[in-house]
Write a protein that holds these residues in place. Structure first.
Motif, PDB file in Angstrom:
ATOM      1  N   ALA A 166       0.824  -1.215   0.000  1.00 36.88           N
ATOM      2  CA  ALA A 166       0.000   0.000   0.000  1.00 36.88           C
ATOM      3  C   ALA A 166       0.855   1.260   0.000  1.00 36.88           C
ATOM      4  O   ALA A 166       0.466   2.288  -0.551  1.00 36.88           O
ATOM      5  N   SER A 167       2.034   1.216   0.610  1.00 36.64           N
ATOM      6  CA  SER A 167       2.879   2.417   0.678  1.00 36.64           C
ATOM      7  C   SER A 167       3.618   2.680  -0.633  1.00 36.64           C
ATOM      8  O   SER A 167       4.161   3.763  -0.826  1.00 36.64           O
ATOM      9  N   GLN A 168       3.641   1.666  -1.521  1.00 36.70           N
ATOM     10  CA  GLN A 168       4.348   1.772  -2.807  1.00 36.70           C
ATOM     11  C   GLN A 168       5.806   2.177  -2.625  1.00 36.70           C
ATOM     12  O   GLN A 168       6.349   3.012  -3.335  1.00 36.70           O
ATOM     13  N   ARG A 169       6.441   1.524  -1.643  1.00 36.75           N
ATOM     14  CA  ARG A 169       7.865   1.742  -1.370  1.00 36.75           C
ATOM     15  C   ARG A 169       8.575   0.399  -1.360  1.00 36.75           C
ATOM     16  O   ARG A 169       8.039  -0.579  -0.868  1.00 36.75           O
ATOM     17  N   ILE A 170       9.792   0.419  -1.891  1.00 39.28           N
ATOM     18  CA  ILE A 170      10.628  -0.782  -1.849  1.00 39.28           C
ATOM     19  C   ILE A 170      12.010  -0.422  -1.309  1.00 39.28           C
ATOM     20  O   ILE A 170      12.402   0.747  -1.316  1.00 39.28           O
ATOM     21  N   LEU A 171      12.723  -1.431  -0.854  1.00 38.61           N
ATOM     22  CA  LEU A 171      14.077  -1.213  -0.348  1.00 38.61           C
ATOM     23  C   LEU A 171      15.008  -0.988  -1.539  1.00 38.61           C
ATOM     24  O   LEU A 171      15.086  -1.828  -2.444  1.00 38.61           O
ATOM     25  N   ALA A 172      15.666   0.138  -1.569  1.00 37.99           N
ATOM     26  CA  ALA A 172      16.557   0.472  -2.684  1.00 37.99           C
ATOM     27  C   ALA A 172      17.782   1.194  -2.145  1.00 37.99           C
ATOM     28  O   ALA A 172      17.793   1.703  -1.026  1.00 37.99           O
ATOM     29  N   THR A 173      18.815   1.250  -2.976  1.00 36.11           N
ATOM     30  CA  THR A 173      20.041   1.939  -2.613  1.00 36.11           C
ATOM     31  C   THR A 173      19.872   3.431  -2.891  1.00 36.11           C
ATOM     32  O   THR A 173      19.464   3.826  -3.979  1.00 36.11           O
ATOM     33  N   VAL A 174      20.174   4.248  -1.873  1.00 36.15           N
ATOM     34  CA  VAL A 174      20.062   5.703  -1.990  1.00 36.15           C
ATOM     35  C   VAL A 174      21.423   6.302  -1.679  1.00 36.15           C
ATOM     36  O   VAL A 174      22.088   5.892  -0.733  1.00 36.15           O
ATOM     37  N   ARG A 175      21.842   7.262  -2.472  1.00 33.15           N
ATOM     38  CA  ARG A 175      23.116   7.947  -2.217  1.00 33.15           C
ATOM     39  C   ARG A 175      22.859   9.184  -1.384  1.00 33.15           C
ATOM     40  O   ARG A 175      21.990   9.992  -1.682  1.00 33.15           O
ATOM     41  N   ARG A 176      23.651   9.331  -0.338  1.00 32.12           N
ATOM     42  CA  ARG A 176      23.553  10.502   0.531  1.00 32.12           C
ATOM     43  C   ARG A 176      24.927  11.150   0.623  1.00 32.12           C
ATOM     44  O   ARG A 176      25.929  10.466   0.766  1.00 32.12           O
ATOM     45  N   GLU A 177      24.926  12.482   0.574  1.00 37.82           N
ATOM     46  CA  GLU A 177      26.164  13.226   0.721  1.00 37.82           C
ATOM     47  C   GLU A 177      26.577  13.195   2.188  1.00 37.82           C
ATOM     48  O   GLU A 177      25.764  13.450   3.070  1.00 37.82           O
TER      49      GLU A 177
END
Length: 145
Positions: A102-113
């Protein structure tokens, strides 16, 4: 409190020349009555001297992109690593949209400074110092006390 500290500083300055202590104190106290702003504290002087140095340091501070896994909206997913794909394969559903739930979110790699690199000043601390240095002396003394 600031007035008391200013009077103590004036007394210490007057004691440097014991032959004319009272004359120097009288002069300092008369100047204090007439001046709108008290004598600039040493910390304010140092802060003003350091301001250009910190501006230069802030521009040259090293940034590192770090990868983290977090739940990300489907339309923002740019890359996935092995652990993210394994997580997605274990979710119930036949399509990716069903697996996202329902949240339409998946675990993914995110780049953070990231600025917290070894041997470099933390950017947030640097920015806070810049804010403190740009304060007027009266506001600065209120923050420091």
């Amino acid at each position: 409190m600031n007035e008391v500290l200013a009077r103590i500083q004036e007394l210490e300055d007057a004691l440097e020349d014991p032959s004319d202590t009272w004359g120097r104190l009288r002069g300092a106290w008369k100047r204090a009555e007439n001046e709108a702003d008290p004598e600039m504290a040493e910390i304010v002087r140092q802060a003003r001297r350091m301001q250009p140095v910190l501006h230069d340091l802030e521009r040259r501070i090293r940034r590192v992109l770090r990868r983290h896994r977090e739940l990300t909206p489907l339309d923002r997913v740019r890359e996935m690593d092995r652990a993210s794909m394994v997580w997605l394969s274990r979710q119930p559903g036949r399509s990716i949209a069903e697996r996202a739930g329902a949240s339409q979110r998946i675990l993914a790699t995110v780049r953070r400074e990231n600025f917290d690199t070894l041997g470099h000043v933390d950017k947030r601390r640097s920015q806070r110092r810049m804010e403190v240095m740009s304060m007027k002396p009266r506001k600065l003394s209120a923050v420091l006390s």
